[in-house]
Scaffold this active site. Structure first.
Site, mmCIF file in Angstrom:
data_model
loop_
_atom_site.group_PDB
_atom_site.id
_atom_site.type_symbol
_atom_site.label_atom_id
_atom_site.label_comp_id
_atom_site.label_asym_id
_atom_site.label_seq_id
_atom_site.Cartn_x
_atom_site.Cartn_y
_atom_site.Cartn_z
ATOM 1 N N ASP A 15 54.449 24.089 60.648
ATOM 2 C CA ASP A 15 53.201 24.117 61.398
ATOM 3 C C ASP A 15 52.081 24.430 60.407
ATOM 4 O O ASP A 15 52.316 24.708 59.232
ATOM 5 C CB ASP A 15 53.268 25.149 62.529
ATOM 6 C CG ASP A 15 52.334 24.803 63.678
ATOM 7 O OD1 ASP A 15 51.341 24.081 63.452
ATOM 8 O OD2 ASP A 15 52.592 25.244 64.806
ATOM 9 N N TYR A 16 50.860 24.409 60.884
ATOM 10 C CA TYR A 16 49.662 24.508 60.045
ATOM 11 C C TYR A 16 49.699 25.783 59.192
ATOM 12 O O TYR A 16 49.652 26.880 59.721
ATOM 13 C CB TYR A 16 48.428 24.501 60.945
ATOM 14 C CG TYR A 16 47.148 24.137 60.272
ATOM 15 C CD1 TYR A 16 46.655 22.844 60.344
ATOM 16 C CD2 TYR A 16 46.416 25.090 59.576
ATOM 17 C CE1 TYR A 16 45.457 22.505 59.736
ATOM 18 C CE2 TYR A 16 45.218 24.758 58.971
ATOM 19 C CZ TYR A 16 44.743 23.463 59.044
ATOM 20 O OH TYR A 16 43.550 23.127 58.437
#
Length: 778
Positions: A295-296
């Protein structure tokens, strides 16, 4: 120069071989196979790559508009030319994507195409209800088609990879991202996961109108402590396997192409670097053969978890089985594949085999998508101009939105409204186009969504009269309102005082036959990093609603929300409540269709609505305690498992939803009273439409395992059917139960069906009492 030409000629030859191989088997997205059909081509390309180019394939920077995080990659073009980027996300225009792809293919040393990803969560330009709302339709065929439409539109704009579906089971409405999932039930969540993956991928990633799906967030992200986003998750393995993992596993079984690691920790190790999760379970146990993306800035965030410095967490992630680093290549981020893998390799913390394995998975995905065949296949002006936001798609979105709405109350048949009425439309959500699509609608043309006011006026036409007043701001607290109306979804504060706004609303209310109050949460009150401890409608809107009720006119509450809310006061006082969630780009028209009875509401809740926040987390398929409450009335009993101040029951249970008509259940039957492990039982029930409207009913089947080697839930959803029943008609609905439906993970995590007695319930929601029994024999 000659060296570069020779290398590219070699790559061309490899691609030619790949095309011959592809022609022998066109099923490039086959449901998981043990052998990679592109192995020869991938290995050949890998042998041409430098270490920097290999690491570059694992690098996924963010470009374009960003709606999560605050960093942005720099020098993107130079890095693409140098082969230091494997894909990009947040670019959504096919012309821009064409130009960027051209740089990768024509200017980098090896000409390896990029993959382009985007958060296509509930539609692209044509936007459907938020996922929690969409799940309330209980219509798998329709849900699959929404993903198919989204894939068609996104692929026409150059996108070939979506970070969807999110299948995190959540029982805590304080958590903002409950809006992005499918509610509290693992069985229903699994069916929706399958539908969404199939909708995006259509078992044919080589087509130009499908996109690769990425199931997220793996795993358990929907169970954070205190309902606070990104917070710690801690649970037993038996709970993971029985309650939280099934939807992810279902997505893998349907052939999902990629998986996104979650932010939370699991057994003390962040998911981004958790080898048990990403390799032992996902790959070795479940057989997943796609690639895993963080994820980011997920790798970088492991530092804050206390897992070490940049080289440490980078090594941990790669060794765990993470293949691609999202947004690690950004200013200030010192823990990323592209910045640390060479050092980790030099220090012996990882091996070149670890890097090669990840690179192979990324290259394989690009072959599956047909990018080596035609890197510009998603950059078609004609498709972009003719297949996006079409009338057909908009009409479908309008239908889907109406099917997803849940009628929570309808006293004295307040609804439907007559189109000949004079209608007072009041509320801060009544005339705000940018809030209609809800959270995670990053590609939507927000200002083009139709509002409630637009919809009412269009549908009423010259038959009746629609009067409008804002009535109040979203919240008394300006700073809180700002936090809930971010990302261009502002609802401008009115310059008048609260009393002046209220007076205007009361003035038109007194001239009306019926009042429609469009109130609730603004779009960004739910979603990522939008956790709440107060689950009530903002007080200024409650004050507005109470003032409208005092006029004595019938009031219809059109509720906007991205989560279950506490609605005890509203349920006690408001004649009609229609939960519309955030319906999407065709919101106003769909809401009007339901309000006027052109569509009979048929949505059912997929997440329990509590009596108050103190009951949270609350869900229907809970375990019994050793001291369960001993009465059916919910009355307090000392030394039993209950509260002093509120009943155990929720306000609205899982599966709940009313209709303009009524349904009567009777004649529940089994064709036998016991089954063997290889047998089956047929369950039948008669459902009669006893009201005045044709309508759809979601018939739900639940099972209870009465005795087990481990404690079992009081009830579990095991089947459902959404059926149309005309007024006065009776339909016999049948379900089949096999031993497979009775299986669960035992203490040793064996998937077993234990002999014994079972109860089977069939009804309109999870509180149904209509039941019978059967047994599973040895």
């Amino acid at each position: 120069m000659n060296k570069i030409i020779n290398i590219k000629n070699t790559l061309v030859a490899i691609i030619a071989v790949s095309l011959i191989s592809c022609n022998t088997s066109n099923d490039s997205t086959s449901k998981k196979t043990s052998e990679n059909p592109f192995k020869t081509q991938v290995d050949s390309i890998l042998n041409l790559m430098t270490l920097d180019e290999k690491i570059g394939q694992l690098n996924l920077p963010a470009t374009g508009p960003i709606t999560t995080g605050s960093s942005k990659s720099t020098d993107v073009v130079k890095k693409i030319e140098d082969g230091l980027i494997g894909g990009l996300f947040n670019i959504k225009d096919h012309k821009n994507i064409y130009e960027v792809q051209k740089i990768a293919v024509e200017k980098s040393r090896l000409g390896i195409p990029l993959i382009f990803g985007m958060d296509v969560i509930h539609g692209f330009k044509t936007t459907f209800p938020i996922p929690l709302g969409l799940s309330s339709s209980w219509d798998m065929e329709m849900i699959e088609k929404t993903a198919q439409v989204a894939a068609t539109e996104a692929s026409a704009n150059g996108i070939n990879w979506t970070f969807s579906p999110m299948v995190d089971v959540s029982r805590d409405p304080r958590w903002g991202r409950i809006s992005e999932g499918n509610g509290e039930d693992p069985y229903l969540g699994s069916q929706i996961a399958r539908a969404m993956v199939n909708g995006y991928q259509q078992n044919d990633l080589a087509a130009n109108n499908t996109i690769m799906s990425c199931v997220k967030h793996f795993a358990l992200y929907g169970a954070p402590e205190a309902g606070r986003d990104y917070n710690t998750v801690d649970m037993s393995r038996i709970r993971m396997y029985n309650e939280y993992l099934p939807p992810y596993k279902a997505a893998v079984e349907e052939g999902v192409g990629s998986v996104m690691a979650s932010f939370n920790e699991i057994d003390g190790v962040p998911a981004t670097g958790n080898k048990w999760l990403l390799t032992d379970l996902l790959r070795d146990n479940w057989g997943f053969d796609g690639f895993v993306v963080s994820d980011y800035t997920g790798i970088y965030e492991m530092r804050a978890h206390g897992m070490g410095d940049g080289v440490d967490v980078t090594s941990l992630a790669l060794k765990a089985g993470l293949d691609m680093d999202m947004a690690g290549d950004a200013p200030g981020i010192d823990a990323a594949f592209i910045k640390n893998l060479k050092t980790a390799l030099d220090e012996g913390k990882i091996s070149i085999t670890d890097i090669d394995t990840a690179v192979k998975r990324i290259l394989t995905a690009k072959y599956q998508l047909g990018l080596f065949d035609d890197p510009y296949k998603y950059c078609d002006d004609n498709r972009a101009n003719t297949e996006v936001a079409t009338k057909e798609n908009k009409d479908f979105a309008r239908k889907v939105a109406a099917e997803s709405m849940v009628l929570l109350k309808n006293e004295n048949q307040t609804l439907p409204i007559k189109k000949s009425s004079t209608i007072a439309l009041v509320g801060p959500l009544a005339n705000t186009a940018v809030n209609m699509a809800g959270t995670w609608s990053v590609s939507t043309d927000q200002e083009k969504s139709n509002t409630v006011l637009d919809g009412l006026k269009t549908v009423v036409g010259d038959k009746g009269t629609v009067l409008y007043a804002k009535g109040s701001n979203v919240d008394y607290d300006l700073e809180l309102e700002k936090r809930g109306t971010m990302f261009g979804k502002d609802i401008p504060r009115d310059g008048r005082s609260d009393q002046e706004l209220l007076d205007e609303a009361l003035s038109i209310a007194n001239k009306s036959d019926v009042i429609v109050a469009a109130i609730g949460e603004a779009a960004e009150y739910s979603g990522e990093s939008s956790s709440r401890t107060n689950l009530e409608i903002p007080q200024v809107q409650k004050d507005l609603l109470n003032a409208l009720l005092k006029t004595g006119k019938p009031v219809v509450l059109v509720l906007f929300t991205g989560r279950p809310l506490v609605l005890v006061e509203e349920n006690n006082n408001v004649p009609a409540i229609l939960n519309v969630w955030f319906p999407g780009s065709e919101a106003g028209l769909a809401i009007s269709d339901v309000l006027f009875g052109d569509v009979n509401p048929s949505g059912k809740l997929t997440s329990t609505f509590p009596m108050n926040v103190g009951q949270v987390p609350i869900f229907y398929n809970h375990k019994n305690t050793g001291r369960p409450l001993g009465n059916d009335q919910g009355n307090f009993e000392k030394f039993k498992s209950n509260y002093l101040d509120v009943r155990n029951e929720p306000l609205y249970p899982f599966g709940y939803g009313l209709s303009y008509t009524t349904f009567e259940y009777s004649n529940l039957k089994l064709d036998k009273t016991s089954i063997t492990p290889n047998g089956k039982i047929t369950v039948s029930v008669d459902v009669k439409n006893t009201g005045d409207y044709d309508g759809k009913e979601v018939v739900q089947l639940y099972i209870r395992d009465l005795v087990g080697t481990v404690t079992r839930p009081v009830k579990e959803l095991k089947g459902f059917q959404k059926v149309m029943i005309n007024k006065g008609e009776t339909k016999t609905i049948t379900f089949t139960i096999t031993a497979e439906d009775l299986k669960f993970y035992d203490y040793n995590l064996n998937f077993v069906a234990e002999p014994g007695d079972f109860e089977v319930f069939v009804g309109t929601d999870s509180s149904t009492k209509l039941k019978t029994t059967f047994s599973l024999t040895e």
